[in-house]
Design a protein around this motif. Structure first.
Motif, mmCIF file in Angstrom:
data_model
loop_
_atom_site.group_PDB
_atom_site.id
_atom_site.type_symbol
_atom_site.label_atom_id
_atom_site.label_comp_id
_atom_site.label_asym_id
_atom_site.label_seq_id
_atom_site.Cartn_x
_atom_site.Cartn_y
_atom_site.Cartn_z
ATOM 1 N N ASP A 86 23.156 -7.156 9.883
ATOM 2 C CA ASP A 86 22.121 -6.137 9.683
ATOM 3 C C ASP A 86 21.370 -5.908 10.993
ATOM 4 N N LYS A 88 20.023 -4.114 14.438
ATOM 5 C CA LYS A 88 19.394 -2.827 14.750
ATOM 6 C C LYS A 88 20.340 -2.038 15.650
ATOM 7 N N GLY A 93 15.333 1.843 14.675
ATOM 8 C CA GLY A 93 15.966 1.494 13.408
ATOM 9 C C GLY A 93 15.460 0.207 12.789
ATOM 10 N N GLY A 95 16.264 -3.493 10.902
ATOM 11 C CA GLY A 95 17.208 -4.579 11.104
ATOM 12 C C GLY A 95 16.733 -5.559 12.155
ATOM 13 N N THR A 107 27.684 -4.759 10.284
ATOM 14 C CA THR A 107 26.436 -3.998 10.225
ATOM 15 C C THR A 107 26.703 -2.582 9.748
ATOM 16 N N SER A 109 24.396 0.955 9.040
ATOM 17 C CA SER A 109 23.068 1.503 9.247
ATOM 18 C C SER A 109 23.131 3.019 9.346
#
Length: 181
Positions: A86, A88, A93, A95, A107, A109
């Motif tokens: 997770d 970023k 963003g 995370g 990940t 996103s």
């Protein structure tokens, strides 16, 4: 009577020609929109790849602080490889701010692409990280080389995520191989 039928037939032909011309214009506009979305997705992919490439190659490399043998790198499936999932993917963003390339594995996103009117257009980005051999085939126990190696392939799968929920673009796959010196 013949003149009326001839006039109706000519109106029908003109209407069909006009309809076909309008359809051709609409298809041209749709292709232009798809091309623009592909360019935006590529920009998001390049930006995301820069975020990942700016991190340390491996957790072990960061701890040792110098050149190390690839056999000491994190192994996929060991719990170290892709432990975060997770990370970023862009500065604003959500995370975790991950410090290693392998941490980005798994990940998913939403990464926004800025538009000229101070709005953004969202893209879903999925990240996969894996070791690759010198021939760029995935490294595994049955392959030509065994994991880990000094090369990691980062694969980004990018798809637009408009607010109305109807994607206008098929998934784009963008990948790069990052090597350790």
């Amino acid at each position: 009577m013949q003149q009326t039928l001839l006039a109706l037939l000519s109106l029908l032909i003109v209407t069909l020609l006009s309809f076909n011309q309008q359809q051709a214009r609409i298809q041209g506009q749709q292709q232009a929109i798809r091309a623009e979305l592909q360019q935006m997705a590529l920009g998001v992919g390049m930006q995301t790849m820069e975020v990942i490439r700016a991190r340390k190659f491996d957790k072990y490399v960061a701890e040792v602080g110098g050149y190390t043998d690839p056999n000491t790198f994190s192994k996929p499936g060991s719990g170290e490889f892709g432990i975060a999932g997770d990370c970023k993917l862009h500065p604003e963003g959500d995370g975790v701010d991950c410090g290693f390339v392998e941490s980005f594995d798994g990940t998913e996103s939403v990464v926004p692409h800025p538009l000229p009117d101070s709005k953004t257009y969202p893209f879903n980005v999925n990240v996969e990280v894996r070791y690759v051999c010198s021939d760029l085939e995935p490294a595994d126990e049955s392959g030509a080389c065994s994991a880990p190696t000094s090369r990691k392939e980062v694969v980004l799968k990018i798809r637009d995520a408009p607010s109305d929920g109807e994607p206008r673009l098929s998934q784009i796959r963008y990948s790069e191989v990052i090597t350790y010196p």
